[in-house]
Design a protein around this motif. Structure first.
Motif, PDB file in Angstrom:
ATOM      1  N   TYR A  92      -1.123 -39.865   1.147  1.00 35.79           N
ATOM      2  CA  TYR A  92      -0.009 -40.886   1.388  1.00 35.79           C
ATOM      3  C   TYR A  92       1.172 -40.152   1.863  1.00 35.79           C
ATOM      4  CZ  TYR A  92      -2.568 -43.807  -2.075  1.00 35.79           C
ATOM      5  OH  TYR A  92      -3.530 -44.276  -2.771  1.00 35.79           O
ATOM      6  N   LYS A  93       1.814 -40.946   2.684  1.00 34.54           N
ATOM      7  CA  LYS A  93       3.280 -40.399   3.355  1.00 34.54           C
ATOM      8  C   LYS A  93       4.308 -40.922   2.219  1.00 34.54           C
ATOM      9  CE  LYS A  93       6.467 -38.629   6.202  1.00 34.54           C
ATOM     10  NZ  LYS A  93       6.582 -37.465   5.899  1.00 34.54           N
ATOM     11  N   LEU A  94       5.226 -40.066   1.756  1.00 33.86           N
ATOM     12  CA  LEU A  94       6.467 -40.712   1.061  1.00 33.86           C
ATOM     13  C   LEU A  94       7.513 -40.548   2.155  1.00 33.86           C
ATOM     14  CD1 LEU A  94       6.080 -38.327  -1.944  1.00 33.86           C
ATOM     15  CD2 LEU A  94       5.193 -40.518  -1.812  1.00 33.86           C
ATOM     16  N   THR A  95       8.254 -41.815   2.279  1.00 29.96           N
ATOM     17  CA  THR A  95       9.178 -41.955   3.014  1.00 29.96           C
ATOM     18  C   THR A  95      10.616 -42.670   2.306  1.00 29.96           C
ATOM     19  OG1 THR A  95       8.574 -44.306   3.647  1.00 29.96           O
ATOM     20  CG2 THR A  95       7.752 -42.474   5.036  1.00 29.96           C
ATOM     21  N   ASN A  96      11.401 -42.941   2.867  1.00 25.53           N
ATOM     22  CA  ASN A  96      12.777 -43.293   2.165  1.00 25.53           C
ATOM     23  C   ASN A  96      12.422 -44.634   1.526  1.00 25.53           C
ATOM     24  OD1 ASN A  96      14.367 -41.282   3.136  1.00 25.53           O
ATOM     25  ND2 ASN A  96      14.643 -42.445   4.949  1.00 25.53           N
ATOM     26  N   SER A  97      12.440 -44.342  -0.003  1.00 27.85           N
ATOM     27  CA  SER A  97      12.025 -45.618  -0.918  1.00 27.85           C
ATOM     28  C   SER A  97      10.698 -46.387  -0.465  1.00 27.85           C
ATOM     29  CB  SER A  97      13.198 -46.542  -0.909  1.00 27.85           C
ATOM     30  OG  SER A  97      14.263 -45.844  -1.317  1.00 27.85           O
ATOM     31  N   ASP A  98       9.668 -45.633   0.121  1.00 36.26           N
ATOM     32  CA  ASP A  98       8.539 -46.409   0.334  1.00 36.26           C
ATOM     33  C   ASP A  98       7.173 -45.338   0.213  1.00 36.26           C
ATOM     34  OD1 ASP A  98       6.764 -48.344   0.860  1.00 36.26           O
ATOM     35  OD2 ASP A  98       7.271 -48.293   2.967  1.00 36.26           O
ATOM     36  N   ILE A  99       6.097 -45.841  -0.036  1.00 32.55           N
ATOM     37  CA  ILE A  99       4.954 -44.919  -0.032  1.00 32.55           C
ATOM     38  C   ILE A  99       3.770 -45.567   1.112  1.00 32.55           C
ATOM     39  CG2 ILE A  99       4.174 -45.664  -2.163  1.00 32.55           C
ATOM     40  CD1 ILE A  99       2.622 -43.142  -2.718  1.00 32.55           C
ATOM     41  N   LYS A 100       3.170 -44.658   1.835  1.00 27.44           N
ATOM     42  CA  LYS A 100       2.388 -45.644   2.676  1.00 27.44           C
ATOM     43  C   LYS A 100       1.093 -44.846   2.868  1.00 27.44           C
ATOM     44  CE  LYS A 100       2.125 -45.789   7.580  1.00 27.44           C
ATOM     45  NZ  LYS A 100       2.943 -45.912   8.725  1.00 27.44           N
TER      46      LYS A 100
END
Length: 150
Positions: A92-100
């Protein structure tokens, strides 16, 4: 509830194990939730408004650590199979207030992880054991790497 109160909140599973709310990079809060058969997963929430964002697959556990996150915000989790000794590894990639979800590797020949880390080039390395049931139980040591292309 403010952020300090949220960080003190705990969940308990049926075996009375206590899970705290964890603060992750990029404005994410997560709680480790018991799912089944001694496996857990993270539920992620936005740190600013506490809205639910996503949940991961189950997490490996080593010396009390239940995740493996790179300094660039990639996280590796895994899902054990009930029918064989393999696992599915998700990145997963943790980004600004999101997870993808970036990638999922299915049927990986590893049963028990012993060591996991991230390289500087966004490569996930894992060392562990693979249980093989051919006329009895034998165990092979595995060293695997997964390059993240993003």
């Amino acid at each position: 509830m403010n952020a300090d109160e949220a960080l003190k909140y705990v969940f308990q599973d049926s075996d009375f194990s206590v899970y705290q709310i964890l603060k992750f990079p990029f404005g994410l809060l997560a709680s480790c939730i018991y799912t089944h058969h001694e496996e857990s997963e993270y539920w992620f929430f936005n740190e600013t408004d506490y809205k639910f964002i996503a949940q991961t697959g189950t997490l490996p556990k080593l010396n009390g650590v239940e995740h493996c996150i790179s300094k660039n915000g990639y996280m590796a989790t895994w899902q054990s199979h009930a029918y064989d000794s393999n696992v599915d590894i998700s990145i997963y990639k943790l980004t600004n207030s999101d997870i993808k979800l970036i990638t999922r590797h299915t049927d990986v020949n590893i049963s028990i992880w012993e060591l996991a880390c991230w390289g500087a080039d966004n490569t996930f390395y894992i060392c562990g054991l693979h249980n093989v049931y051919d006329n009895g139980l034998s165990t092979d040591k595995k060293y695997l790497k997964f390059k993240v292309s993003q």
